[in-house]
Structures are given as C-alpha cells and as structure tokens.
Scaffold this motif. Structure first.
Motif, PDB file in Angstrom:
ATOM      1  N   UNK A 313     -12.154 -12.891   0.485  1.00 23.84           N
ATOM      2  CA  UNK A 313     -11.168 -11.873   0.113  1.00 23.84           C
ATOM      3  C   UNK A 313     -10.437 -11.355   1.335  1.00 23.84           C
ATOM      4  N   UNK A 314     -11.169 -11.101   2.406  1.00 29.62           N
ATOM      5  CA  UNK A 314     -10.563 -10.587   3.634  1.00 29.62           C
ATOM      6  C   UNK A 314      -9.571 -11.590   4.207  1.00 29.62           C
ATOM      7  N   UNK A 315      -9.956 -12.864   4.230  1.00 29.16           N
ATOM      8  CA  UNK A 315      -9.043 -13.895   4.754  1.00 29.16           C
ATOM      9  C   UNK A 315      -7.771 -13.983   3.915  1.00 29.16           C
ATOM     10  N   UNK A 316      -7.938 -13.954   2.594  1.00 30.88           N
ATOM     11  CA  UNK A 316      -6.787 -14.073   1.700  1.00 30.88           C
ATOM     12  C   UNK A 316      -5.879 -12.850   1.815  1.00 30.88           C
ATOM     13  N   UNK A 317      -6.473 -11.673   1.832  1.00 29.67           N
ATOM     14  CA  UNK A 317      -5.665 -10.447   1.867  1.00 29.67           C
ATOM     15  C   UNK A 317      -4.993 -10.230   3.220  1.00 29.67           C
ATOM     16  N   UNK A 318      -5.540 -10.830   4.269  1.00 30.01           N
ATOM     17  CA  UNK A 318      -4.915 -10.709   5.587  1.00 30.01           C
ATOM     18  C   UNK A 318      -3.896 -11.814   5.851  1.00 30.01           C
ATOM     19  N   UNK A 319      -3.780 -12.761   4.914  1.00 32.36           N
ATOM     20  CA  UNK A 319      -2.796 -13.827   5.057  1.00 32.36           C
ATOM     21  C   UNK A 319      -3.272 -15.018   5.857  1.00 32.36           C
ATOM     22  N   UNK A 320      -4.578 -15.062   6.160  1.00 32.31           N
ATOM     23  CA  UNK A 320      -5.098 -16.237   6.866  1.00 32.31           C
ATOM     24  C   UNK A 320      -5.317 -17.405   5.919  1.00 32.31           C
ATOM     25  N   UNK A 321      -5.476 -17.131   4.638  1.00 30.44           N
ATOM     26  CA  UNK A 321      -5.417 -18.160   3.595  1.00 30.44           C
ATOM     27  C   UNK A 321      -4.448 -17.667   2.535  1.00 30.44           C
ATOM     28  N   UNK A 322      -3.815 -18.611   1.825  1.00 33.93           N
ATOM     29  CA  UNK A 322      -2.726 -18.219   0.928  1.00 33.93           C
ATOM     30  C   UNK A 322      -2.963 -18.595  -0.524  1.00 33.93           C
ATOM     31  N   UNK A 323      -4.036 -19.324  -0.812  1.00 36.32           N
ATOM     32  CA  UNK A 323      -4.392 -19.681  -2.186  1.00 36.32           C
ATOM     33  C   UNK A 323      -5.899 -19.523  -2.322  1.00 36.32           C
ATOM     34  N   UNK A 324      -6.336 -18.826  -3.384  1.00 34.71           N
ATOM     35  CA  UNK A 324      -7.770 -18.583  -3.554  1.00 34.71           C
ATOM     36  C   UNK A 324      -8.080 -18.261  -5.004  1.00 34.71           C
ATOM     37  N   UNK A 331      -7.831  -8.802  -8.726  1.00 38.18           N
ATOM     38  CA  UNK A 331      -6.398  -8.619  -8.485  1.00 38.18           C
ATOM     39  C   UNK A 331      -6.081  -7.150  -8.236  1.00 38.18           C
ATOM     40  N   UNK A 332      -6.444  -6.294  -9.167  1.00 32.25           N
ATOM     41  CA  UNK A 332      -6.141  -4.868  -9.004  1.00 32.25           C
ATOM     42  C   UNK A 332      -6.931  -4.260  -7.854  1.00 32.25           C
ATOM     43  N   UNK A 333      -8.144  -4.769  -7.630  1.00 37.75           N
ATOM     44  CA  UNK A 333      -8.934  -4.257  -6.511  1.00 37.75           C
ATOM     45  C   UNK A 333      -8.238  -4.556  -5.184  1.00 37.75           C
ATOM     46  N   UNK A 334      -7.627  -5.736  -5.073  1.00 37.12           N
ATOM     47  CA  UNK A 334      -6.899  -6.088  -3.855  1.00 37.12           C
ATOM     48  C   UNK A 334      -5.681  -5.189  -3.674  1.00 37.12           C
ATOM     49  N   UNK A 335      -4.984  -4.891  -4.768  1.00 39.54           N
ATOM     50  CA  UNK A 335      -3.848  -3.977  -4.677  1.00 39.54           C
ATOM     51  C   UNK A 335      -4.310  -2.594  -4.234  1.00 39.54           C
ATOM     52  N   UNK A 336      -5.429  -2.145  -4.741  1.00 38.01           N
ATOM     53  CA  UNK A 336      -5.980  -0.838  -4.367  1.00 38.01           C
ATOM     54  C   UNK A 336      -6.261  -0.788  -2.865  1.00 38.01           C
ATOM     55  N   UNK A 337      -6.800  -1.897  -2.335  1.00 39.04           N
ATOM     56  CA  UNK A 337      -7.165  -1.922  -0.919  1.00 39.04           C
ATOM     57  C   UNK A 337      -5.949  -2.021   0.004  1.00 39.04           C
ATOM     58  N   UNK A 338      -4.891  -2.675  -0.434  1.00 37.24           N
ATOM     59  CA  UNK A 338      -3.846  -3.073   0.502  1.00 37.24           C
ATOM     60  C   UNK A 338      -2.525  -2.328   0.405  1.00 37.24           C
ATOM     61  N   UNK A 339      -2.175  -1.817  -0.778  1.00 40.78           N
ATOM     62  CA  UNK A 339      -0.841  -1.236  -0.930  1.00 40.78           C
ATOM     63  C   UNK A 339      -0.604  -0.019  -0.046  1.00 40.78           C
ATOM     64  N   UNK A 340      -1.660   0.730   0.250  1.00 35.25           N
ATOM     65  CA  UNK A 340      -1.487   1.909   1.093  1.00 35.25           C
ATOM     66  C   UNK A 340      -0.990   1.567   2.476  1.00 35.25           C
ATOM     67  N   UNK A 341      -1.544   0.525   3.078  1.00 33.74           N
ATOM     68  CA  UNK A 341      -1.158   0.137   4.433  1.00 33.74           C
ATOM     69  C   UNK A 341      -0.081  -0.933   4.451  1.00 33.74           C
ATOM     70  N   UNK A 342       0.074  -1.647   3.343  1.00 33.84           N
ATOM     71  CA  UNK A 342       1.060  -2.726   3.263  1.00 33.84           C
ATOM     72  C   UNK A 342       1.760  -2.656   1.911  1.00 33.84           C
ATOM     73  N   UNK A 343       2.774  -1.791   1.782  1.00 35.84           N
ATOM     74  CA  UNK A 343       3.428  -1.585   0.477  1.00 35.84           C
ATOM     75  C   UNK A 343       4.019  -2.851  -0.122  1.00 35.84           C
ATOM     76  N   UNK A 344       4.287  -3.850   0.708  1.00 36.43           N
ATOM     77  CA  UNK A 344       4.865  -5.091   0.197  1.00 36.43           C
ATOM     78  C   UNK A 344       3.835  -6.111  -0.234  1.00 36.43           C
ATOM     79  N   UNK A 345       2.545  -5.759  -0.121  1.00 40.26           N
ATOM     80  CA  UNK A 345       1.501  -6.722  -0.468  1.00 40.26           C
ATOM     81  C   UNK A 345       1.613  -7.133  -1.930  1.00 40.26           C
ATOM     82  N   UNK A 346       1.469  -8.437  -2.177  1.00 38.72           N
ATOM     83  CA  UNK A 346       1.500  -8.914  -3.557  1.00 38.72           C
ATOM     84  C   UNK A 346       0.765 -10.237  -3.670  1.00 38.72           C
TER      85      UNK A 346
END
Length: 535
Positions: A313-324, A331-346
C-alpha cells in the motif's frame, strides 16, 4: 478485522461512513467424517427477502450508493427489548473499550430496551479463545460471534447442541416479524445454515472481487488513456510504466489479478459431472504462466519480488508502483490517508477483463463471512427478545438507529461539520469501537460522500462488475472438511510464489498435483462429490 481483509471498522479521526469491503479469509478444517449445511438449496429454511428502504440510494444494489447524507428516519418509535440482560462474545481488532461506565454502550442499550454486556476479545487470538469457550458449554455467552475463519473443529456436529435453531422464527415469511432482518439479502443467510437448519445471523458483505487499481492521477500526467483489456496488454502497460532509474515499477505482485483474469476457481469447478480441484484446472495453470511472465518482464517492484507485500500500500500510494490489487474497502482508506497532504491523489479500479477479454466470469465472494449464534435455549420469550434486538441492530443506513450504532451520541461521540458529515470526538476514540456490528449488521451501503466522486465511481464499478458474477460450486454451503485433509493444499501457496519468481517450473506443478491426488486429494474429491450429489 485486520486491514488485509478489506473491511477496517476501527475508529477514524474524522468520519466512519462505511462502504463496500471485500475479504480473503483463511478456512478451517472440520471434524473427521465432515459436516455440511444445505445453504444453497435450503429453500424454505431461508428467510424471505423483503427489501426495506428508509431512504432510496442513488445507485441500486449491490452497490447501494448514496451521494449525499439524507435526513435520517427513526425505525423504532419505542425500544423493542423487554428489559433482559444478555452477554455477547465478540472479537475486536483494535483497542478494547471499557464495557462499564461507557456512554456509548449505555445509550445503545437504552435505545434497545435490553442490556447487551460485551465480552470482547482480541481478534488476532479470538479463534483460540472461542475454541476454549465452545468446549465448555456452560461458559458460552448468550450471543456469540463466530467468524468463518474461526469455526473450530467439529463445529458441524456440535452446532445443534450449542446454539438455537432459528428456523421456526425466521424461515420464509416468518421473518416479517423482524423487517430489518428481512431486508438482509438471501445470499447472506445461506452462510448461516448448518445441517439444514438456520442457526446464524449474518454480517453481510458485498462479495465483490479485489479490484485492480491504478494511479489514474499519474496516468493522466503520463498521458496514458488506454487501459488493458487482455492479460498480455496488462504486462505491456506495466513495462511502459516501469522506470527503475526513478525507482518506479509498473506493478505489485498481481497474483490475485492473475487468478481473476483466468477465471480460476477458489476451490472446485465442475467439468461435466466431475469435480476438478483448483490446482488441477487449466485456469490455475494459465494464471501461473501469466504471473511468471509478469515477473520475468521486470515490472514488479523488487520488494514485492522479495515477498515484502506488507508495504505494498505504501509503495502504491507513494507512486513507486502504479498498478496493484487491493480490497474495495482499501480505496476509500487510501483516500483518507492521502487527500490531506496530496489533494490531487487519485486511484481507480480498472474495468474487469480476462483471458477472454471483457467477456469474463467472476466467481462471487462470500455474501457473509462473520456470523453470530444464540446460545441453545428452550425459552421462546428469550429467543424472541434477542431477535428483536437483532432487528434493531440490523437497522440500515438512513435510520437514526444506524447512526447511533455506528457513530454514537451526537455532540458526545461526534459532531456534524458544514458538509453534514459526522466528525469523531476524543470521547469516541476511548468509548466507541465496532461491537454491535459483529452480532448482526444491515446490508452494505456505499456512503463515503466525503470523498468527491468516490461513491459514483465505486458504485458504477461494483454494479458493472456484478454483471459478470457467477456462483462458485458449493456457494453458500458451510462444509467442514475431514481434518486429515486440512493441509493438502498448503504446499501450493509456496509453489505459486516460486513459479512466479522462476525458482520452480510448471513441471513442478504437475508433480505437486500428483502428490496432492495420492495424499488424499482423490478421497477429498469423493467427499465433496457426495455433498454435491445430495444437493
């Protein structure tokens, strides 16, 4: 339950509107000689399905998606209970809250009109605790949660002695007395049948497969608009995305996707009249051939190659891997973790495809994997009171009862923000953990409106994917295998990893299958064939 199962019901710092979730759960062996239920062919044993919508979803079931927070409706004008006190044994994957002097428990019990006293145990060791309790009937609580992966040996033969047969109370139209229980889909009830009796109460699940997610925000930056529609195209896309010099790789370990694309059964498939085990199928072989090609292409992150999937999850959410692959709840858990610091995360799930392109069949997952049971009693008044409590707990999204069970007391456990969303308080972090949900739960609702576009995107994917659903063989049957066959399939887990990484070949698969047959596989096939013939 643990995050890897895709349904994390622990407290969030902001909001806990629940969405779809998917689990991959371990099985347990059963008693010598085996035991089974007649879930799939239970007929009049199962409750009638009588949908009840307090508020209408914007997307129909199975997604049941809501794009806004509705005005809540009170389902129970008065507490349904009769003042009884009942002990309930449940697991919890999180900090266990105080069970006395707890405003949340006190308020819910007051609304119910009966007192549920929880005996909460660490979910990671719950199976051991459960086995010890069930071995001593006098210690069994009035209401016991038993996840499918914690079903103890000999449960199939012991269930009739330990727990109440609910068939006389809920079968067919008898369930009308409990309208919220009648609102639970039939498939969920199938998993509550043992020995041709309805014994359990379900915690419904959506049964959707683990999606293949991709970082659509990064795809847009790279100008990638065409998504794969075949397994070979997926490998080619992963090659295009891989740039080792920048530490970016196309994919994580996609074994789940391989099995899905090649329509690999989870256990058995029918070839004419003959049962064929998963490891004997051409679908399984095809999935192994493909996953090996993926690894050989050098597109899998080195840490995943080394078997470190815990940081996927960490690799995927940081962009080190792009398919998982991940559970739908991830899905929603990743949005919860990332949107605050990266509003464009999707991230988005790819439309399903397989070896036959988009004409792919998908085996449904379990419609319920956690059930609860009422202790054996002849006291009809007690049984009916417990079922009334269950009916209250099954109040669906859109009711004030649902809001209370999931968020607690307004202005004490949560406040409402400017968007109409509940925001957890410090008291909630101390007092409120998922507890009642492990006794019975309403149908899954997709309600995470706090993430722009999420409900629409996820509901659309779920409903499109559901068009490809087929029932696995023995779907909805509780089958306790003879214990001597419990470890027959274990060697294949390591073999799958070894073949993918080139340490072993498909000829090793042939040898392993032959060992499986000689070590009890044929006898196991005979065991299942007998069950199939009886359905």
């Amino acid at each position: 339950m643990p995050r890897r199962h895709g349904r994390d019901r622990r407290r969030r710092s902001r909001v806990r509107l629940r969405g779809h979730r998917r689990r991959h759960l371990p099985g347990r062996a059963g008693t010598p000689g085996g035991a089974t239920s007649s879930g799939a062919g239970a007929g009049e044993i199962l409750p009638s399905y009588i949908p009840k919508e307090y508020v209408q979803p914007d997307f129909p079931a199975p997604a049941s998606g809501y794009t806004s927070i509705p005005e809540f409706v009170q389902a129970f004008p008065a507490p349904p209970g009769s003042g009884g006190t009942y002990k309930a044994m449940t697991p919890l994957w999180g900090a266990i809250p105080p069970t006395t002097g707890n405003l949340y428990f006190d308020t819910v019990n007051k609304a119910i009109g009966s007192k549920v006293e929880f005996q909460i145990s660490d979910g990671n060791t719950y199976g051991d605790k459960l086995a010890a309790v069930l071995a001593s009937p006098k210690d069994i609580a009035d209401w016991v949660c038993i996840p499918s992966w914690n079903v103890p040996p000999r449960f199939g033969t012991a269930v009739d002695q330990l727990f109440t047969d609910l068939t006389p109370y809920l079968a067919g139209d008898k369930v009308k007395e409990y309208p919220n229980l009648a609102n639970i889909p039939t498939d969920a009830w199938r998993f509550c049948v043992w020995n041709n009796k309805l014994v359990g109460l379900p915690m419904p699940d959506s049964g959707v497969p683990n999606p293949l997610f991709y970082r659509d925000d990064i795809f847009a930056e790279l100008g990638i608009t065409d998504l794969p529609t075949t397994p070979d195209e997926l490998i080619e896309l992963a090659k295009q995305l891989t740039d080792p010099g920048k530490g970016v790789y196309g994919a994580e370990d996609l074994w789940t996707q391989a099995a899905n694309m090649y329509e690999t059964p989870s256990k058995w498939k029918l070839d004419g009249d003959k049962l064929v085990h998963r490891v004997e199928t051409e679908e399984y072989r095809g999935a192994l051939e493909w996953i090996r090609k993926l690894f050989e292409a050098g597109v899998v992150h080195p840490d995943a190659v080394a078997g470190n999937n815990g940081d996927a999850k960490t690799r995927f959410e940081s962009g080190r891997t792009l398919i998982a692959n991940d559970g739908i709840g991830g899905w929603s858990e990743a949005l919860q973790r990332n949107l605050g610091s990266n509003p464009g995360y999707s991230q988005r799930p790819m439309p399903v495809f397989g070896v036959n392109g988009t004409d792919v069949k998908i085996y449904k997952g379990n419609a319920a994997s956690i059930m609860s049971y009422l202790k054996k009693t002849d006291d009809e008044a007690k049984i009916k009171e417990l079922l009334k409590i269950a009916d209250f707990l099954a109040s669906p999204f859109g009711t004030t009862e649902y809001q209370l069970i999931n968020f607690g007391v307004e202005n004490e456990h949560y406040t409402i923000d400017g968007d109409g969303l509940p925001v957890s308080t410090e008291l909630a972090a101390t007092e409120l953990q998922p507890t009642y949900i492990f006794l019975v739960d309403p149908p899954v609702a997709n309600t995470k409106v706090q993430f722009p576009g999420y409900v629409e995107a996820s509901s659309t994917w779920i409903n499109e994917t559901a068009k490809h659903f087929v029932d696995p063989v023995f779907y909805g049957l509780n089958i306790a295998e003879p214990s001597e066959y419990a470890s027959l399939a274990t060697p294949f887990t390591d073999l799958e990893k070894d073949i993918a990484r080139g340490r072993k070949s498909l000829s090793d698969l042939d040898a392993a299958v032959e060992t499986w047959r000689k070590s009890g596989g044929e006898e196991l096939r005979t065991f299942y064939q007998k069950i199939l013939d009886e359905q």
